[in-house]
Design a protein around this motif. Structure first.
Motif, mmCIF file in Angstrom:
data_model
loop_
_atom_site.group_PDB
_atom_site.id
_atom_site.type_symbol
_atom_site.label_atom_id
_atom_site.label_comp_id
_atom_site.label_asym_id
_atom_site.label_seq_id
_atom_site.Cartn_x
_atom_site.Cartn_y
_atom_site.Cartn_z
ATOM 1 N N HIS A 93 0.843 -1.200 0.000
ATOM 2 C CA HIS A 93 0.000 0.000 0.000
ATOM 3 C C HIS A 93 0.883 1.257 0.000
ATOM 4 O O HIS A 93 0.647 2.195 -0.761
ATOM 5 C CB HIS A 93 -0.920 -0.024 1.224
ATOM 6 N N VAL A 142 -5.899 1.508 -4.989
ATOM 7 C CA VAL A 142 -5.947 0.146 -5.531
ATOM 8 C C VAL A 142 -5.618 -0.865 -4.429
ATOM 9 O O VAL A 142 -6.368 -1.811 -4.194
ATOM 10 C CB VAL A 142 -4.997 -0.010 -6.743
ATOM 11 N N MET A 143 -4.509 -0.639 -3.729
ATOM 12 C CA MET A 143 -4.138 -1.557 -2.648
ATOM 13 C C MET A 143 -5.139 -1.485 -1.506
ATOM 14 O O MET A 143 -5.455 -2.515 -0.896
ATOM 15 C CB MET A 143 -2.730 -1.251 -2.136
ATOM 16 N N TRP A 201 5.382 4.068 -6.374
ATOM 17 C CA TRP A 201 4.884 3.853 -7.722
ATOM 18 C C TRP A 201 3.394 3.561 -7.677
ATOM 19 O O TRP A 201 3.012 2.577 -7.045
ATOM 20 C CB TRP A 201 5.622 2.700 -8.399
ATOM 21 N N THR A 221 3.857 1.451 -1.100
ATOM 22 C CA THR A 221 4.503 1.508 -2.415
ATOM 23 C C THR A 221 3.630 2.296 -3.386
ATOM 24 O O THR A 221 4.107 3.196 -4.080
ATOM 25 C CB THR A 221 4.758 0.081 -2.957
ATOM 26 N N GLU A 222 2.343 1.968 -3.432
ATOM 27 C CA GLU A 222 1.425 2.685 -4.322
ATOM 28 C C GLU A 222 1.287 4.155 -3.929
ATOM 29 O O GLU A 222 1.250 5.039 -4.791
ATOM 30 C CB GLU A 222 0.041 2.024 -4.323
ATOM 31 N N GLU A 223 1.228 4.437 -2.648
ATOM 32 C CA GLU A 223 1.060 5.810 -2.182
ATOM 33 C C GLU A 223 2.281 6.694 -2.467
ATOM 34 O O GLU A 223 2.139 7.829 -2.890
ATOM 35 C CB GLU A 223 0.843 5.841 -0.664
ATOM 36 N N PRO A 248 -3.776 8.192 -4.531
ATOM 37 C CA PRO A 248 -2.621 7.315 -4.310
ATOM 38 C C PRO A 248 -2.835 6.389 -3.114
ATOM 39 O O PRO A 248 -3.005 6.845 -1.994
ATOM 40 C CB PRO A 248 -1.477 8.303 -4.041
ATOM 41 N N GLY A 249 -2.898 5.109 -3.391
ATOM 42 C CA GLY A 249 -3.139 4.091 -2.379
ATOM 43 C C GLY A 249 -4.468 3.382 -2.532
ATOM 44 O O GLY A 249 -4.732 2.385 -1.864
ATOM 45 N N TRP A 257 -9.435 8.459 -8.591
ATOM 46 C CA TRP A 257 -8.386 7.673 -7.952
ATOM 47 C C TRP A 257 -7.593 8.554 -6.999
ATOM 48 O O TRP A 257 -7.456 9.756 -7.216
ATOM 49 C CB TRP A 257 -7.472 7.103 -9.049
#
Length: 190
Positions: free
Chosen positions: A49, A138-139, A56, A51-53, A135-136, A133
């Motif tokens: 999580h 999707v996870m 990447w 990582t996405e935030e 950041p964060g 969307w």
């Protein structure tokens, strides 16, 4: 050293690798049929999580400053240093301590789960409200589903005094999120 790690969320470059390492360790030492597996599942999930935030595709700090706080470019409430301390202290250190405390009680795993669910819910609610969307997200969407099952599994497979642990973990998670919010909303960087 901290300023180097904090700048542009350089610390987050370690998050996907730590996520992979903790996933391997989790599956090496525990099985999905064990409550400890589900008590600890959010440790690697939260690293992915992060990582996405922050790595990447990243952009959480800018999203908070521009979209949430509506600040002009160059002005920040959420700085690189705040992002660093929030994620290292409140996630890496706290999750490690609570993960180890699972030896004492599965309730500490429930605490990790509930804290993660609250964070995931904030991403999902923001996405619904803004219809975009963040950041964060999707996870968070995957993590909250796994966390619901983890909370059920831990509660029904060995958690002593489940009502007390649920009340305590919810109150603790609310308190920590309030402290984080206050920390972020505190003194503005110049």
């Amino acid at each position: 050293m901290i300023s180097i790690l904090a700048r542009n969320q350089n610390w987050a470059k370690a998050a996907p690798w730590l996520g992979l390492i903790t996933t391997v360790l989790l599956f090496t030492f525990f099985q999905p049929s064990q409550a400890l597996f589900w008590a600890l599942i959010n440790i690697p999930l939260y690293l992915f999580h992060q990582t996405e935030e922050h790595y990447w595709p990243g952009g959480f700090k800018d999203y908070m400053n521009r979209v949430m706080y509506k600040l002009p470019p160059g002005e920040e409430k959420l700085t690189d240093e705040k992002v660093f301390w929030i994620n290292i202290l409140f996630v890496w250190v706290a999750f490690s301590i609570f993960g180890l405390l699972n030896i004492v009680s599965l309730g500490f795993g429930l605490l990790i789960i509930i804290f993660s669910m609250m964070n995931c819910a904030s991403h999902i609610m923001d996405a619904i409200r803004r219809k975009c969307w963040n950041p964060g997200l999707v996870m968070a969407s995957l993590q909250i589903l796994i966390s619901f099952y983890a909370a059920y599994f831990v509660t029904s497979h060995g958690l002593s005094h489940p009502v007390a642990w649920w009340i305590g973990t919810i109150l603790f998670s609310i308190l920590i999120h309030a402290v984080l919010f206050r920390f972020v909303m505190g003194v503005k960087a110049k």
